[in-house]
Design an enzyme around this catalytic site. Structure first.
Site, PDB file in Angstrom:
ATOM      1  N   TYR A  95      -2.436  -1.534  10.274  1.00  0.00           N
ATOM      2  CA  TYR A  95      -2.507  -1.869   8.852  1.00  0.00           C
ATOM      3  C   TYR A  95      -1.268  -1.370   8.123  1.00  0.00           C
ATOM      4  O   TYR A  95      -0.634  -2.108   7.359  1.00  0.00           O
ATOM      5  CB  TYR A  95      -3.768  -1.245   8.257  1.00  0.00           C
ATOM      6  CG  TYR A  95      -3.888  -1.356   6.749  1.00  0.00           C
ATOM      7  CD1 TYR A  95      -4.409  -2.501   6.157  1.00  0.00           C
ATOM      8  CD2 TYR A  95      -3.502  -0.299   5.920  1.00  0.00           C
ATOM      9  CE1 TYR A  95      -4.533  -2.595   4.776  1.00  0.00           C
ATOM     10  CE2 TYR A  95      -3.620  -0.391   4.544  1.00  0.00           C
ATOM     11  CZ  TYR A  95      -4.140  -1.538   3.972  1.00  0.00           C
ATOM     12  OH  TYR A  95      -4.261  -1.631   2.611  1.00  0.00           O
TER      13      TYR A  95
ATOM     14  N   SER B 164       0.837  -1.201   0.000  1.00  0.00           N
ATOM     15  CA  SER B 164       0.000   0.000   0.000  1.00  0.00           C
ATOM     16  C   SER B 164       0.867   1.243   0.000  1.00  0.00           C
ATOM     17  O   SER B 164       2.002   1.231   0.488  1.00  0.00           O
ATOM     18  CB  SER B 164      -0.900   0.006   1.249  1.00  0.00           C
ATOM     19  OG  SER B 164      -1.529   1.266   1.425  1.00  0.00           O
TER      20      SER B 164
END
Length: 292
Positions: free
Chosen positions: A197, A184
């Site tokens: 995360y 990400s």
């Protein structure tokens, strides 16, 4: 429906994983201008978290390119999305590829990951392309909110599964195979409200770099894709309604991406077009500048 390509209707899903079929608008996994070229003809691909979002778009493009597809999903929560994706693959696959399979599982545990790999190999005989893509995320205001159980759950899904699936799949991957891991943009720029995360996504970047060095002598390439904000079920399942409605507006292009805009990066890394790429990460992120 979103009217300007930048804002979404206010919406919230109360459980993870999120459900694609109830989103408004439905994420776009098809680019009508996409032209396949048999780049993955004869290949067998395993895509974790392939029932929706980026995973669905990857399955669709891989199928168009001639690959035989197996994907995982969470039983009881993603059944309809998985059934929809199976139909999409069947409708899109080439005549030479085999029937796709959808495998329900919780990838956070080694034994489950081994069972997935065993099922794929039992049906198709090998794995040529592994896409580690499954993920979950939860918003938090401070690090004090994140207890041991919470942290363990997120790390199990987001990074433990990458280790577990890979370690079992490698036994059935030959020279020239490809492993692609979804990380990400948050791994590069940080995210204060997605601390756990973001930490897993940073771990994935290191996993890519280290594993690429380990497998280079075997001519198995390891790369990654680090999407920016993309309209997937993870968004309404993670964020409050106001944040969801403005999702993606902070990036230079001023909008969230759609899954079909991310999937070609996976096709490139899975194909021989990227034969000199290993240990690398592609950044389809709407113009966010990162120190890649």
């Amino acid at each position: 429906m979103a009217t300007d390509g930048k804002n979404f209707p206010r919406q919230k899903q109360d459980t993870q994983p999120g459900k694609e079929h109830v989103m408004d608008p439905i994420p776009q996994f098809i680019n009508p201008n996409y032209r396949p070229a048999d780049k993955l003809k004869g290949k067998v691909a395993l895509v974790t978290g392939g029932d929706s979002g980026i995973g669905r778009a990857v399955c669709y493009c891989f199928a168009r390119e001639g690959a035989t597809i197996a994907f995982t999903y969470v039983k009881g929560r993603e059944d309809k999305d998985a059934a929809d994706t199976l139909k999409i693959i069947n409708d899109s696959k080439t005549k030479d590829s085999q029937e796709p399979i959808a495998i329900p599982t919780d990838l956070g545990y080694d034994a489950h990951c081994k069972s997935v790999v065993d099922e794929v190999v039992g049906k198709y005989g090998r794995i040529d392309i592994l896409v580690n893509n499954a993920a979950e995320q939860y918003m938090c205001k401070t690090v004090e909110e994140i207890d041991e159980n919470w942290l363990d759950r997120v790390f199990r899904t987001n990074i433990y599964s990458y280790f577990f699936v890979t370690r079992h799949a490698l036994k059935h991957m030959n020279e020239g195979s490809s492993i692609i891991n979804t990380t990400s943009v948050n791994a590069y720029k940080g995210n204060a409200s997605l601390l756990d995360y973001t930490s897993t996504k940073g771990a994935i970047v290191s996993f890519i770099r280290g594993l690429a060095l380990q497998l280079a002598p075997k001519n198995i390439r390891v790369n990654g894709v680090a999407p920016g904000p993309v309209w997937t079920p993870l968004i309404p399942a993670s964020f409050h309604e106001e944040k969801t409605s403005k999702f993606g507006s902070e990036c230079p292009m001023g909008r969230a991406g759609q899954p079909y805009e991310i999937a070609p990066s996976f096709v490139f890394l899975a194909s021989e077009d990227s034969s000199y790429f290993t240990g690398q990460v592609l950044h389809p992120n709407g113009g966010m500048i990162v120190n890649a």
